[in-house]
Design a protein around this motif. Structure first.
Motif, mmCIF file in Angstrom:
data_model
loop_
_atom_site.group_PDB
_atom_site.id
_atom_site.type_symbol
_atom_site.label_atom_id
_atom_site.label_comp_id
_atom_site.label_asym_id
_atom_site.label_seq_id
_atom_site.Cartn_x
_atom_site.Cartn_y
_atom_site.Cartn_z
ATOM 1 N N THR A 189 0.859 -1.186 0.000
ATOM 2 C CA THR A 189 0.000 0.000 0.000
ATOM 3 C C THR A 189 0.892 1.232 0.000
ATOM 4 O OG1 THR A 189 -1.778 -1.113 1.211
ATOM 5 C CG2 THR A 189 -1.788 1.299 1.232
ATOM 6 N N THR A 191 1.891 4.520 1.045
ATOM 7 C CA THR A 191 1.573 5.440 2.138
ATOM 8 C C THR A 191 2.272 6.791 2.005
ATOM 9 O OG1 THR A 191 3.377 4.527 3.484
ATOM 10 C CG2 THR A 191 1.184 3.525 3.734
ATOM 11 N N ASN A 200 -2.445 5.723 -1.042
ATOM 12 C CA ASN A 200 -3.261 4.602 -0.571
ATOM 13 C C ASN A 200 -3.614 3.582 -1.657
ATOM 14 O OD1 ASN A 200 -3.311 5.486 2.133
ATOM 15 N ND2 ASN A 200 -4.993 6.893 1.661
ATOM 16 N N THR A 202 -3.281 0.202 -3.483
ATOM 17 C CA THR A 202 -2.820 -1.091 -2.970
ATOM 18 C C THR A 202 -2.598 -2.067 -4.125
ATOM 19 O OG1 THR A 202 -3.925 -0.820 -0.840
ATOM 20 C CG2 THR A 202 -3.380 -3.064 -1.497
ATOM 21 N N SER A 224 4.291 0.388 4.908
ATOM 22 C CA SER A 224 3.227 -0.622 4.888
ATOM 23 C C SER A 224 3.766 -2.035 4.730
ATOM 24 C CB SER A 224 2.243 -0.326 3.742
ATOM 25 O OG SER A 224 2.841 -0.606 2.478
#
Length: 334
Positions: A189, A191, A200, A202, A224
């Motif tokens: 993900t 970040t 964000n 993914t 992440s």
């Protein structure tokens, strides 16, 4: 009758002159062709790795202490956060590569960016700061050379070459080969992306067809990931394998000299010449099986808050296990 003889003589003279001129032209052309072939043969001979990578100079540790075979060299790849126009950049990733073009094996050691190192005349600090401060104080190339010397001192490995790129250069390199297939070992993900629109996003574990922008975002991520910086190192390995697989495709082989010749425009600084790049690249793709030939190594360390002499303050740093480091470099890099 006299006039005919004169005309005949003049015609014969012109013919002889024409033949002489033609002979000179053909001789000159022959010399150029032979010279060109000779140069091509010489260049081909010179670019063979056993001829080109021989008696190499080293940065840091003296290569006199090590048995360095012809056709082998140690290369440090540096990825920095330098933005276009910046006078210097912090090193985000450092990959020490032992290249053996005789066996087509590539051992890669990923060195954590926050590794604690000693700089003569300065004291202890972490690697990511060394590149930045040395470049500010001594200019890009000399600053990077000094940082490479610190890594050589840390690892005990003589380093022959270095190449530093930033995120934009890396992105452009991936785009130049038409993107890659990258196999992610776990979910990722984004970040802290470089581009706001990627916040964000993914990507699930598995193989994805990606362009340079997204590959760049993924290898930059760490918060992440399992193991944070160590997880990032695994993503760097996946990107390198994807790049090697794409470059080694038969359709791309004829483009390689031009691609390797243009690599310098994607780099911030390097001590590799165009001949170095072409020789290494052409030899590598002549027998390229990335998943079998690329061997990736990680070294564990402990996170500690320690005094940083360069920053003159306490700092989070990674202290590597010295016995593990010595054992690993002795086995794979010397």
């Amino acid at each position: 009758m006299v006039q005919l003889n004169e005309e005949s003589r003049l015609s014969h003279k012109k013919a002889k002159k024409s033949h002489r001129v033609l002979r000179y032209v053909l001789l000159t052309l022959a010399i150029l062709i032979i010279g060109g072939v000779g140069y091509g043969a010489y260049a081909y001979y010179k670019l063979q790795p056993q001829n080109h990578f021989n008696h190499l100079k080293a940065i840091g540790q003296s290569s006199d202490k090590f048995k360095q075979r012809t056709g082998t060299f140690n290369l440090l790849l540096i990825g920095s956060d330098a933005r276009p126009g910046d006078p210097a950049g912090h090193s985000d990733s450092m990959l020490l590569v032992h290249v053996n073009l005789n066996t087509h094996n590539y051992d890669i050691l990923s060195i954590p960016r926050d590794t604690r190192v000693y700089m003569p005349g300065v004291g202890y600090t972490k690697l990511t700061s060394v590149n930045y401060m040395e470049q500010l104080n001594h200019g890009l190339k000399q600053g990077t050379t000094n940082a490479v010397g610190a890594i050589s001192q840390l690892t005990g490995v003589p380093i022959n070459y270095f190449a530093e790129t930033n995120n934009w250069g890396f992105q452009d390199m991936v785009n130049a080969i038409g993107g890659i297939n990258m196999t992610l070992p776990f979910n990722v993900t984004l970040t802290h992306p470089w581009y706001a629109e990627d916040q964000n996003k993914t990507f699930t574990a598995g193989t994805h067809a990606l362009d340079g922008k997204i590959v760049n975002e993924i290898v930059h991520e760490r918060y992440s990931l399992p193991g944070t910086d160590y997880g990032r190192q695994q993503l760097q390995e996946a990107a390198l394998v994807g790049i090697a697989q794409k470059v080694g495709q038969p359709a791309n082989v004829t483009k390689l000299p031009a691609l390797f010749g243009s690599l310098s425009k994607y780099l911030i600084t390097t001590n590799m010449t165009q001949d170095d790049m072409v020789s290494a690249g052409l030899s590598a793709v002549s027998d390229l099986h990335p998943q079998q030939q690329i061997h990736y190594h990680q070294i564990q360390g402990t996170d500690e808050v320690m005094y940083d002499d360069m920053l003159q303050a306490n700092n989070d740093e990674v202290v590597l296990n010295p016995s593990q480091l010595q054992s690993l470099t002795k086995k794979y890099f010397n």
